[in-house]
Design an enzyme around this catalytic site. Structure first.
Site, short mmCIF file in Angstrom:
data_model
loop_
_atom_site.label_atom_id
_atom_site.label_comp_id
_atom_site.label_asym_id
_atom_site.label_seq_id
_atom_site.Cartn_x
_atom_site.Cartn_y
_atom_site.Cartn_z
N LYS A 1 0.80 -1.22 0.00
CA LYS A 1 0.00 0.00 0.00
C LYS A 1 0.84 1.28 0.00
O LYS A 1 0.32 2.35 -0.27
CB LYS A 1 -0.98 0.00 1.19
CG LYS A 1 -2.08 -1.03 1.03
CD LYS A 1 -3.24 -0.80 1.97
CE LYS A 1 -4.36 -1.79 1.66
NZ LYS A 1 -5.52 -1.63 2.51
N LYS B 1 -3.71 -9.29 -5.45
CA LYS B 1 -4.98 -9.73 -4.86
C LYS B 1 -6.12 -8.77 -5.22
O LYS B 1 -5.87 -7.59 -5.45
CB LYS B 1 -4.85 -9.90 -3.35
CG LYS B 1 -5.01 -8.65 -2.54
CD LYS B 1 -5.18 -8.98 -1.06
CE LYS B 1 -5.72 -7.77 -0.31
NZ LYS B 1 -7.15 -7.56 -0.51
N LYS C 1 -10.93 -4.08 -2.59
CA LYS C 1 -12.03 -3.15 -2.81
C LYS C 1 -11.55 -1.72 -3.01
O LYS C 1 -12.25 -0.88 -3.54
CB LYS C 1 -13.05 -3.24 -1.67
CG LYS C 1 -12.56 -2.74 -0.33
CD LYS C 1 -13.68 -2.78 0.69
CE LYS C 1 -13.40 -3.78 1.79
NZ LYS C 1 -12.21 -3.48 2.60
P1 ATP Z 1 -8.47 -2.76 1.11
O1 ATP Z 1 -8.06 -2.72 -0.33
O2 ATP Z 1 -9.06 -1.48 1.56
O3 ATP Z 1 -7.41 -3.29 2.03
P2 ATP Z 1 -9.65 -5.39 1.05
O4 ATP Z 1 -10.48 -5.78 -0.14
O5 ATP Z 1 -8.28 -5.92 1.15
O6 ATP Z 1 -9.71 -3.80 1.14
P3 ATP Z 1 -10.11 -5.72 3.90
O7 ATP Z 1 -11.13 -4.88 4.56
O8 ATP Z 1 -8.68 -5.33 4.04
O9 ATP Z 1 -10.51 -5.79 2.34
O10 ATP Z 1 -10.29 -7.24 4.37
C1 ATP Z 1 -11.57 -7.75 4.74
C2 ATP Z 1 -11.54 -9.27 4.76
O11 ATP Z 1 -11.50 -9.79 3.43
C3 ATP Z 1 -10.32 -9.87 5.47
O12 ATP Z 1 -10.73 -11.02 6.17
C4 ATP Z 1 -9.40 -10.25 4.34
O13 ATP Z 1 -8.55 -11.31 4.69
C5 ATP Z 1 -10.39 -10.67 3.27
N1 ATP Z 1 -9.86 -10.46 1.91
C6 ATP Z 1 -9.49 -9.27 1.37
N2 ATP Z 1 -9.11 -9.42 0.12
C7 ATP Z 1 -9.21 -10.75 -0.17
C8 ATP Z 1 -8.93 -11.53 -1.32
N3 ATP Z 1 -8.49 -10.97 -2.44
N4 ATP Z 1 -9.14 -12.87 -1.26
C9 ATP Z 1 -9.60 -13.45 -0.13
N5 ATP Z 1 -9.88 -12.77 1.00
C10 ATP Z 1 -9.70 -11.43 0.99
MG MG Z 2 -7.01 -5.31 2.76
#
Ligand code: ATP
Ligand code: MG
Length: 325
Positions: free
Chosen positions: A111, A190, A193
């Site tokens: 990040k 990965k 969002k």
């Molecule tokens: P950001 O980009 O803001 O970090 P994010 O999509 O990574 O958002 P988080 O809020 O950081 O989402 O994580 C929420 C949950 O979703 C956590 O349990 C994390 O492990 C899971 N998660 C996030 N991205 C993935 C992915 N690509 N595959 C599987 N699990 C995921």
């Molecule tokens: Mg995340």
């Protein structure tokens, strides 16, 4: 009953990555565990957020938790910033964290890469996450595969605190829920969002046309065989994983079904499957989002969490010498 804690950042609208990697599994935990589902807005602001959008994303996340099946009468759904004990304990956890171990976290590296003006809070994200978890005497943390490293650090920090001050924290076990879902535009990265490229993810609130377009334009290789091979065919392998998680079918069975049929047919059917899974969730979401169920659940959740958090917060303050007597 064993305690579960899991957090999601309201840094956008939850994606298929969040749903298939985490949220989908939460529903079943409610019967056998005491579950805390936290909307971690203080984590979200470690990268810049639009304040108006952030408020709306929190309500949407709460409504989505409920739309996928989290029952606020069984589980606690609450907003992190409404429970000040999280940042109070986070400060104490920062005091037992070493800069070197925080700099080694891959999320921090990913990040902050290429950015100027990286916030100090992006570095100290893991001690806040440790505080979130440790405050409730959490036994199990169900998260996606991307959070494995942060969970290990949480255990390290809890253990260090317990040895240096007083043995008060439960060392949480991680429960890694599933495969890492990858970006539709770059299968080496990965799915997130907060990705600036909205074509990289499917959001739980995308409409039918958008979902179909995103799946059809997902990056794949030039060989037309629908076959799982993460190294040589990462794009189609990711789509196969998504397909298999959406309809609970094995990857091998899906490969067989699409033998000789090419990517076009596979992507069309995957889009249809995604829409079918999302339709009832979206319907429930809009009913809940427009009612006062969201605020009622969040008000009750914050009361419950505030009350529970006091016990370990006070113990930690006492152990570190932050109380007068
Ligand atoms: P950001 O980009 O803001 O970090 P994010 O999509 O990574 O958002 P988080 O809020 O950081 O989402 O994580 C929420 C949950 O979703 C956590 O349990 C994390 O492990 C899971 N998660 C996030 N991205 C993935 C992915 N690509 N595959 C599987 N699990 C995921
Ligand atoms: Mg995340």
């Amino acid at each position: 009953m064993k305690k579960i804690f899991s957090g999601i950042q309201p840094s956008g609208i939850v994606t298929f990555g969040n749903y298939l990697g985490a949220m989908k599994h939460f529903v079943d935990f409610q019967t056998s565990y005491d579950c805390m589902f936290c909307i971690v807005d203080q984590h979200a602001i470690t990268t810049p957020q639009d304040p108006v959008a952030l408020r709306d994303q929190k309500r949407k996340l709460a409504a989505l938790y409920m739309a996928v099946g989290i029952d606020p009468n069984k589980s606690t759904i609450f907003i992190q910033s409404e429970v000040p004990a999280h940042t109070q304990l986070a400060w104490m956890m920062q005091c037992v964290s070493y800069i070197g171990e925080l700099e080694r976290m891959t999320q921090f590296k990913d990040k902050s890469e290429g950015k100027t003006g990286v916030s100090a809070a992006l570095l100290t994200y893991p001690p806040l996450m440790a505080a979130d978890i440790l405050l409730y005497g959490t036994d199990i943390v169900p998260v996606g595969d991307d959070q494995r490293q942060h969970l290990e650090l949480t255990r390290t920090l809890a253990d260090r605190f317990n040895r240096q001050y007083a043995d008060i924290f439960t060392l949480p076990e991680s429960k890694i829920l599933g495969r890492r879902i990858m970006s539709l535009q770059n299968p080496e990265k990965k799915m997130s969002k907060s990705d600036a490229n909205t074509k990289a993810f499917i959001s739980m609130l995308d409409d039918e046309k958008t979902i179909t377009k995103k799946i059809k334009s997902a990056v794949t290789d030039s060989d037309p065989e629908v076959r799982f091979d993460e190294e040589k065919k990462p794009g189609i392998s990711n789509l196969l994983t998504i397909y298999s998680l959406l309809n609970n079918q094995s990857v091998a069975a899906i490969e067989k079904e699409y033998d000789g049929k090419g990517y076009g047919a596979f992507k069309t059917n995957l889009a249809e499957l995604a829409v079918t899974v999302l339709r009832p969730i979206q319907k429930r979401f809009y009913d809940i989002y427009e009612s006062d169920e969201v605020d009622n659940a969040l008000d009750a959740g914050s009361d419950k969490a505030n009350e529970q958090a006091q016990h370990l917060l006070q113990k930690a303050e006492g152990a570190m010498g932050l109380q007068r007597n």
